[in-house]
Design an enzyme around this catalytic site. Structure first.
Site, PDB file in Angstrom:
ATOM      1  N   ALA A   1      -9.640  10.771  28.367  1.00 40.14           N
ATOM      2  CA  ALA A   1      -9.205  12.116  29.191  1.00 40.14           C
ATOM      3  C   ALA A   1     -10.257  13.058  29.089  1.00 40.14           C
ATOM      4  O   ALA A   1     -10.131  14.042  29.714  1.00 40.14           O
ATOM      5  CB  ALA A   1      -7.970  12.795  28.877  1.00 40.14           C
TER       6      ALA A   1
ATOM      7  N   ASP B   1     -18.992  18.956  21.458  1.00 37.03           N
ATOM      8  CA  ASP B   1     -17.902  18.315  21.288  1.00 37.03           C
ATOM      9  C   ASP B   1     -17.695  18.360  19.684  1.00 37.03           C
ATOM     10  O   ASP B   1     -16.427  18.751  19.132  1.00 37.03           O
ATOM     11  CB  ASP B   1     -17.612  16.773  21.857  1.00 37.03           C
ATOM     12  CG  ASP B   1     -17.464  16.926  23.065  1.00 37.03           C
ATOM     13  OD1 ASP B   1     -17.745  17.774  23.706  1.00 37.03           O
ATOM     14  OD2 ASP B   1     -17.809  15.838  23.900  1.00 37.03           O
TER      15      ASP B   1
HETATM   16  C1  GLA Z   1     -19.357  15.618  27.084  1.00 36.65           C
HETATM   17  C2  GLA Z   1     -20.457  15.800  25.846  1.00 36.65           C
HETATM   18  C3  GLA Z   1     -20.775  17.139  25.627  1.00 36.65           C
HETATM   19  C4  GLA Z   1     -21.008  18.056  27.042  1.00 36.65           C
HETATM   20  C5  GLA Z   1     -20.067  17.733  27.907  1.00 36.65           C
HETATM   21  C6  GLA Z   1     -20.355  18.258  29.208  1.00 36.65           C
HETATM   22  O1  GLA Z   1     -18.295  15.990  26.482  1.00 36.65           O
HETATM   23  O2  GLA Z   1     -20.136  15.087  24.833  1.00 36.65           O
HETATM   24  O3  GLA Z   1     -22.077  17.113  24.579  1.00 36.65           O
HETATM   25  O4  GLA Z   1     -22.647  17.816  27.508  1.00 36.65           O
HETATM   26  O5  GLA Z   1     -19.727  16.480  28.098  1.00 36.65           O
HETATM   27  O6  GLA Z   1     -20.326  19.837  29.140  1.00 36.65           O
END
Ligand code: GLA
Length: 394
Positions: A126, A175
């Site tokens: 998701a 993240d």
């Molecule tokens: C994913 C990557 C993050 C970020 C987002 C987009 O979640 O893991 O590092 O780049 O995409 O913002």
């Protein structure tokens, strides 16, 4: 939603009557600041109450045994502490393996094997960072079981290294940072270039954040993600022929407009525009939230989505359908995709009184157009990765 009886599962699956320790790492949403983290910009994520539980115990030998209640068909995945190389056959277990490998390589002593049971209640695929959640929960497991003190930023960087160098997705640090440093009822304004950060209380008055899962799996996310990253690198190199900048985070919108002609590829120019404008929007949005100006915050969320749709081209039919339907509903302050895109989830800030109406209308519009329904969750902003009690794991 109730979790399965994790302790019972651990003892049955591993045929181990001891009581393991229990750890949890959340997933995350990103309020605004998308695809800016690997472009030297700001992000504004928050950790959520969905996440990954890990029940873990050391062993007397060097065996590592992993089991996920989310992937029962894979059974117990077993390997040796002395061979932690990536192995396709080990599937999801490469995430904890990578963490153990890189934490050891950073000089921390992990001398014994472990039994670890994982259970995640983050909807699969998701885009709510289930992989960062597995990485960070493994980090706190190792800290707990081996009495280590791992600087949290270091643990976050190791998580990112697992994605980049072990799994092969060139993701940024957002993240792992959100999952590792999350704080209940707060978002984190992170400068991904300096790693300076500050917590911002999420004050929404009589509104809630609703997570809307398009239920479109994020296929292609890895390859398209890496492609965007390469396009940004090319655009940056073009700008650097005349500008002494380290990243798009160093540019204001005006400076970008003055120099964009240096980028000699139209597509790359659009990617760069998103990265620059989105960074400025994120800084602005955090200020608006602090001032309690929710309407302005919502407007910036909407602009963020449009930029991801038109300039960065990472939304797709499902996310665009759900977000534009959200924009039309009464009581909606703002809505946008969240995470990498290419499917996955959107978020919307919705007036509490309108939640049912919002869900019904979106369900109708989306199902009619796409052919299957979306799912909805009211977001609760919880803490980052840590050890928890058995009570908290229920
Ligand atoms: C994913 C990557 C993050 C970020 C987002 C987009 O979640 O893991 O590092 O780049 O995409 O913002």
């Amino acid at each position: 939603m109730k979790n399965p009886d994790l302790l019972h599962e651990f003892q049955t699956i591993f045929d181990n009557t001891n009581t393991p320790r229990i750890f949890f790492a959340p997933g995350r949403i990103n309020l605004i600041g998308e695809h800016t983290d690997y472009n030297g910009g700001h992000v504004f994520p928050a950790s959520i109450s969905f996440g990954t539980y890990a029940l873990a115990q050391t062993r007397d030998d060097q065996k590592l045994r992993f089991y996920s209640l989310n992937f029962p068909d894979s059974g117990i995945i077993e390997c040796d502490l002395n061979n932690l190389d990536y192995d396709d056959a080990h599937n999801w277990a490469n995430f904890p393996k990578g963490m153990i490998k890189f934490i050891r390589e950073s000089g921390f002593e992990i001398t014994r094997g472990m039994d670890i049971l994982f259970y995640g209640n983050i909807p699969n695929g998701a885009g709510l960072s289930s992989s960062a959640s597995i990485e960070m929960v493994t980090g706190v497991v190792l800290e707990g079981l081996f009495d280590l003190v791992i600087d949290r930023i270091k643990m976050i960087q190791i998580g990112q290294k697992v994605e980049n160098d072990y799994i092969g997705v060139n993701s940024g640090i957002m993240d792992q940072f959100a999952v590792g440093k999350g704080k209940s009822d707060h978002a984190i304004l992170l400068n991904s270039q300096t790693l300076d950060y500050q917590y911002a209380p999420i004050k929404l008055d009589n509104h809630v954040i609703i997570i809307i899962n398009t239920n479109k799996q994020r296929t292609l996310a890895g390859s398209k993600y890496n492609e965007r990253r390469t396009q940004c690198e090319q655009a940056l190199a073009d700008l650097q022929t005349e500008l002494s900048i380290h990243s798009f985070g160093d540019l204001t919108n005006e400076e970008f407009e003055q120099h964009k002609h240096l980028i000699n590829n139209e597509v790359n120019q659009k990617r760069a525009k998103h990265a620059v404008y989105e960074n400025q929007r994120t800084i602005e949005a955090a200020k608006k939230l602090e001032l309690g100006d929710l309407d302005a915050f919502g407007e910036l969320m909407n602009e963020s989505h449009k930029s991801l749709q038109v300039d960065y081209e990472v939304t797709g039919l499902e996310l665009d359908t759900i977000v534009s339907a959200a924009w039309e509903q009464p009581g909606v302050i703002g809505a946008r995709m969240t995470g990498a895109g290419f499917g996955g989830c959107a978020i919307a800030i919705v007036e509490k009184d309108q939640i049912d109406n919002f869900k019904n209308n979106l369900d109708n519009i989306y199902t009619t157009k796409i052919g299957y329904p979306p799912s909805f969750y009211v977001a609760t902003i919880g803490d980052g990765a840590k050890e928890i009690t058995e009570e908290c794991a229920k």
